[in-house]
Design a protein around this motif. Structure first.
Motif, PDB file in Angstrom:
ATOM      1  N   PRO A 124       2.676  -5.256   3.148  1.00  0.00           N
ATOM      2  CA  PRO A 124       3.119  -5.894   1.581  1.00  0.00           C
ATOM      3  C   PRO A 124       2.689  -4.905   0.507  1.00  0.00           C
ATOM      4  O   PRO A 124       1.525  -4.201   0.818  1.00  0.00           O
ATOM      5  N   VAL A 125       2.951  -5.339  -0.554  1.00  0.00           N
ATOM      6  CA  VAL A 125       2.455  -4.528  -1.570  1.00  0.00           C
ATOM      7  C   VAL A 125       1.449  -5.396  -2.321  1.00  0.00           C
ATOM      8  O   VAL A 125       1.741  -6.430  -3.033  1.00  0.00           O
ATOM      9  N   SER A 126       0.227  -4.788  -2.297  1.00  0.00           N
ATOM     10  CA  SER A 126      -0.839  -5.631  -2.577  1.00  0.00           C
ATOM     11  C   SER A 126      -1.220  -5.137  -4.061  1.00  0.00           C
ATOM     12  O   SER A 126      -1.572  -6.437  -4.956  1.00  0.00           O
ATOM     13  N   THR A 127      -0.866  -3.980  -4.507  1.00  0.00           N
ATOM     14  CA  THR A 127      -1.004  -3.539  -5.832  1.00  0.00           C
ATOM     15  C   THR A 127       0.037  -2.784  -6.148  1.00  0.00           C
ATOM     16  O   THR A 127       0.523  -1.878  -5.420  1.00  0.00           O
ATOM     17  N   PRO A 128       1.022  -3.179  -7.299  1.00  0.00           N
ATOM     18  CA  PRO A 128       2.171  -2.563  -7.561  1.00  0.00           C
ATOM     19  C   PRO A 128       1.857  -1.458  -8.311  1.00  0.00           C
ATOM     20  O   PRO A 128       0.704  -1.020  -8.684  1.00  0.00           O
ATOM     21  N   ARG A 129       2.938  -0.434  -7.973  1.00  0.00           N
ATOM     22  CA  ARG A 129       2.704   0.949  -8.753  1.00  0.00           C
ATOM     23  C   ARG A 129       2.517   0.813 -10.148  1.00  0.00           C
ATOM     24  O   ARG A 129       2.074   2.005 -10.668  1.00  0.00           O
ATOM     25  N   ALA A 130       3.058  -0.108 -10.840  1.00  0.00           N
ATOM     26  CA  ALA A 130       2.671  -0.264 -12.320  1.00  0.00           C
ATOM     27  C   ALA A 130       1.339  -0.292 -12.731  1.00  0.00           C
ATOM     28  O   ALA A 130       0.761   0.224 -13.597  1.00  0.00           O
ATOM     29  N   ASP A 131       0.482  -0.809 -11.733  1.00  0.00           N
ATOM     30  CA  ASP A 131      -0.979  -0.709 -11.860  1.00  0.00           C
ATOM     31  C   ASP A 131      -1.813   0.154 -11.104  1.00  0.00           C
ATOM     32  O   ASP A 131      -2.893   0.252 -11.246  1.00  0.00           O
ATOM     33  N   ALA A 132      -1.036   1.199 -10.487  1.00  0.00           N
ATOM     34  CA  ALA A 132      -1.891   2.498 -10.124  1.00  0.00           C
ATOM     35  C   ALA A 132      -2.283   3.218 -11.313  1.00  0.00           C
ATOM     36  O   ALA A 132      -1.651   3.469 -12.085  1.00  0.00           O
TER      37      ALA A 132
END
Length: 422
Positions: free
Chosen positions: A372-380
């Motif tokens: 799963p996506v635990s942290t989205p790329r917008a928050d990378a």
């Protein structure tokens, strides 16, 4: 009035735990081992009940105990992984910061809380010892609070203390708390640590995870000055730098001069250092993970890890090859706060490969996540491996792919580039 027992053999938990109850206790080093062992011994006499598990540091809970107990956890680390593989662990996929409110609202019911406390001080107050975090909410919500007062648990400073009036049953014990022994970092971890340490300025306030890599990063900061700590947990390496005068908290915007944490997760070295040490303060998750508190810290550096990161910055911190082995955790809370903090750094650090049971080195920089996506790329923000630093802030998808390829293991870059083009 609390029932006081001088011997654990006198404790009949079936008198306090009812069929259908949910039982909770402090995680990792804060587990009241005598009480949890007694609970498991008496599970058949109690009848069917549920345990909410945090990250374990002991082997108290095993798959065969599911004959009378069901298990729920926010994470799959340590011994929880064996429970998940056996099909007896249910997962609550929530942000770690949500746990106190879920408990307080009753969405996550808590009927019985087991706590491990140090002996009371001269004023009759017990500190919470090795952890506060979501345990405070559990104590307030539980129908029954059973305490193991252990004279080998440190008396720690914080905003919460308990007296006998807050407890229903007290058992006195003397045994070493569970420990998390630091593992030796390998060459790749040391190189990652070097890159991360190079990003951190004097006077920064750090948030750290658990394991060989965070400990290696802390060790690399020995030449820094006036660092602060505001973290969900701390280990032995933080005590080392506090004793060396590197971590002073002198430049922290909030809680100046104090290392703030939700839990102590280390060995007796850390426990001894924390005993009656006002420079270390245990706080509730609602403070350690509060987005406004975190963002208000100038130069707040969040250092988190991941199982894998894709070429655009999406992060899987939960599942390894179909097995729940991590957690959603507090990463988003910390990364978002670091992004908002003046001079802050949102860092995710990991080695570029992981060794499989087959002996094969699998890339942890991937074209597509396997979980799963635990942290989205917008928050990378900033991704670090032993091959360098990829700052993804303000970068387009094409720019991100190029930067992520540059920090992947060289052996895996051609295949990743091919998948990227496809």
């Amino acid at each position: 009035m609390a029932e006081i027992l001088d011997r654990i053999e006198r404790l009949d938990l079936s008198a306090h735990v009812r069929p259908g109850d949910t039982v909770i206790w402090g995680q990792a080093c804060a587990e009241p081992l005598t009480l949890t062992e007694r609970l498991i011994e008496q599970r058949a006499a109690i009848g069917g009940f549920r345990c909410f598990l945090g990250a374990p540091a002991s082997g108290t809970i095993r798959p065969e105990h599911a004959d009378h107990v069901s298990f729920l956890s926010y994470c799959g680390s340590g011994g929880n992984r064996a429970l998940y593989r056996a099909g007896v662990l249910d997962i609550l996929p929530c942000h770690y910061s949500a746990l106190p409110d879920l408990i307080e609202s009753g969405a996550l019911p808590v009927d019985v809380a087991l706590v491990q406390l140090p002996p009371a001080d001269a004023a009759g107050r017990h500190s919470l010892g090795l952890a506060d975090e979501y345990l405070s909410a559990a104590i307030d919500r539980a129908r029954v609070v059973i305490a193991e007062v252990n004279d080998q648990v440190p008396w720690t400073h914080g905003t919460r203390t308990l007296t006998t009036a807050d407890l229903d049953v007290i058992v006195y014990t003397s045994r070493p708390p569970a420990e998390i022994v630091r593992s030796e970092p390998g060459d790749a971890e040391q190189r990652v640590a070097g890159h991360v340490a190079g990003l951190i300025e004097d006077g920064a306030t750090l948030q750290l995870g658990l394991g060989a890599l965070p400990e290696a990063i802390v060790a690399r900061l020995a030449g820094h000055r006036d660092l602060g700590v505001h973290s969900g947990l701390i280990g032995d390496a933080v005590a080392d730098l506090m004793e060396a005068g590197v971590i002073t908290g002198a430049r922290k915007t909030l809680d100046r001069g104090r290392t703030v944490t939700g839990a102590l997760m280390g060995t007796s070295r850390l426990f001894r250092y924390a005993h009656r040490n006002p420079a270390i303060e245990l706080r509730d998750t609602r403070h350690t993970h509060d987005p406004e508190v975190l963002a208000a810290q100038e130069r707040f550096v969040a250092i988190n890890s991941a199982i894998e990161v894709d070429l655009t910055g999406q992060i899987n911190a939960e599942v390894v090859r179909g097995v729940y082995a991590g957690a959603v955790g507090g990463a988003i809370d910390f990364l978002r706060a670091a992004a908002r903090s003046r001079g802050g750094l949102p860092i995710v650090a990991l080695t570029s490969t992981a060794l499989l049971s087959t002996g094969e080195a699998a890339s942890r920089i991937v074209a597509n996540l396997s979980g799963p996506v635990s942290t989205p790329r917008a928050d990378a923000g900033i991704i670090v491996t032993e091959y360098g630093v990829a700052d993804l802030r303000g970068r387009s998808l094409d720019e991100r792919r190029a930067r992520m390829l540059a920090i992947a293991h060289p052996d895996h870059r051609p295949a990743l580039e091919k998948e990227c083009h496809q």
